[in-house]
Write an enzyme that holds these catalytic residues in place. Structure first.
Site, mmCIF file in Angstrom:
data_model
loop_
_atom_site.group_PDB
_atom_site.id
_atom_site.type_symbol
_atom_site.label_atom_id
_atom_site.label_comp_id
_atom_site.label_asym_id
_atom_site.label_seq_id
_atom_site.Cartn_x
_atom_site.Cartn_y
_atom_site.Cartn_z
ATOM 1 N N LYS A 181 -0.071 11.161 6.352
ATOM 2 C CA LYS A 181 -1.200 11.329 5.427
ATOM 3 C C LYS A 181 -1.243 12.757 4.928
ATOM 4 O O LYS A 181 -0.426 13.592 5.322
ATOM 5 C CB LYS A 181 -2.514 10.882 6.044
ATOM 6 C CG LYS A 181 -2.987 11.642 7.255
ATOM 7 C CD LYS A 181 -4.414 11.239 7.631
ATOM 8 C CE LYS A 181 -4.599 9.760 7.900
ATOM 9 N NZ LYS A 181 -5.821 9.464 8.653
ATOM 10 N N LYS A 197 -1.667 1.625 4.854
ATOM 11 C CA LYS A 197 -3.111 1.718 5.107
ATOM 12 C C LYS A 197 -3.848 2.096 3.835
ATOM 13 O O LYS A 197 -3.498 3.080 3.185
ATOM 14 C CB LYS A 197 -3.384 2.799 6.152
ATOM 15 C CG LYS A 197 -3.107 2.372 7.586
ATOM 16 C CD LYS A 197 -3.110 3.577 8.508
ATOM 17 C CE LYS A 197 -4.426 4.311 8.539
ATOM 18 N NZ LYS A 197 -4.302 5.617 9.242
HETATM 19 O O1 LIG Z 1 -5.863 7.432 11.269
HETATM 20 C C1 LIG Z 1 -6.340 8.285 12.023
HETATM 21 C C2 LIG Z 1 -6.942 9.546 11.514
HETATM 22 O O2 LIG Z 1 -5.992 10.456 11.111
HETATM 23 C C3 LIG Z 1 -7.924 10.109 12.471
HETATM 24 O O3 LIG Z 1 -8.051 11.516 12.372
HETATM 25 P P1 LIG Z 1 -9.110 12.220 13.302
HETATM 26 O O4 LIG Z 1 -8.842 11.790 14.718
HETATM 27 O O5 LIG Z 1 -8.889 13.683 13.122
HETATM 28 O O6 LIG Z 1 -10.448 11.769 12.838
#
Ligand SMILES: O=C[C@H](O)COP(=O)(O)O
Length: 250
Positions: free
Chosen positions: A29, A87
């Site tokens: 991401k 996703k």
């Molecule tokens: O898909 C998972 C996310 O990247 C969660 O990120 P985070 O744990 O920093 O909220």
């Protein structure tokens, strides 16, 4: 429970590769473009080449608008680039019908090209803050669109967490609804180690984390640390063992 870790680029994906024995899915991401911010196709491709072949690469398509054609084309881009988990964050969808329309386009675009790809319809635990579809609508949206999993993350990364917005009992209901629909249930949103007991107990299939495995617990300024991935996994395994040893409530 599977562990999905979200690196922000190739360098952090290499840290994930070092911890490959402790994680299940590498999720590409671009956090500076949003909670489910989409990265460049060439970054997905490079990360696919950098992580062990037996680890699926996931890619987020973005915190998407209600623009089904645009989103379907973006989802195909992620698939062509080597991601097998796709996703989609249904940020701009204000009704379940809009969300289903977007996800149907994604499912068709992705599976026409790669039938074994896995499509994840993601909503937001803090949907009330951004005005998109409510968390418990996601399993039905995923089922009716032909997606493979329903997911919740948090849209606004301000230190509030999954359970601040969707308490454990409601997350349990989310998991039940997903399972009744024949889907996997994925949960994320600044999840920390202390949340793992609940996530295990309610039968979560996939837990997604970033901040918890970054230095200092900081998803923005910290970098993913292989040591923290291993520690997070050890805690998951401990809860899985304890849960398996607990007699089921009658
Ligand atoms: O898909 C998972 C996310 O990247 C969660 O990120 P985070 O744990 O920093 O909220």
């Amino acid at each position: 429970m599977l562990l999905l870790i979200s690196p922000d680029g190739v360098e952090e994906a290499l840290a994930c590769a070092k911890a490959a024995d402790h994680l299940d899915i590498v999720d590409v991401k671009k956090p500076d473009e949003g909670s489910l911010g989409a990265n460049y196709p060439w970054v997905i491709r490079e990360i696919r080449g950098a992580v062990p072949a037996d680890k699926p690469v996931s890619a987020t398509v973005g915190d998407v608008p209600y623009k089904p054609g645009t989103v379907a084309q973006a989802a195909l881009g992620a698939t062509v680039s080597g991601a097998t988990y796709i996703k989609v964050g249904l940020y701009g969808c204000t009704t379940p019908d809009q969300a289903i329309e977007v996800m149907r386009g994604v499912v068709r675009a992705v599976k026409d090209f790669r039938p074994d790809a896995f499509v994840v319809a993601s909503g937001y635990a803090d949907a009330h803050r951004i005005g998109c579809v409510s968390p418990l609508a996601l399993p039905d949206i995923a089922r009716r669109s032909g997606s493979d999993a329903a997911m919740l993350d948090t849209a606004i990364k301000d230190g509030t967490r999954l359970f601040d917005h969707v308490p454990p009992e409601a997350c349990g209901e989310f998991v039940r609804l997903a399972h009744d629909a024949g889907l996997l249930a994925a949960l994320a949103g600044s999840v920390k180690r202390e949340d793992l007991a609940v996530l295990t107990r309610i039968g979560t299939d996939i837990v997604g984390v970033r901040g918890a495995v970054c230095e200092g617990g900081d998803r923005n300024s910290g970098r993913i640390q292989p040591r923290l991935v291993a520690e997070f996994r050890a805690e998951m395994d401990r809860h899985a063992r304890e849960h398996a040893a607990t007699p089921a409530a009658s």
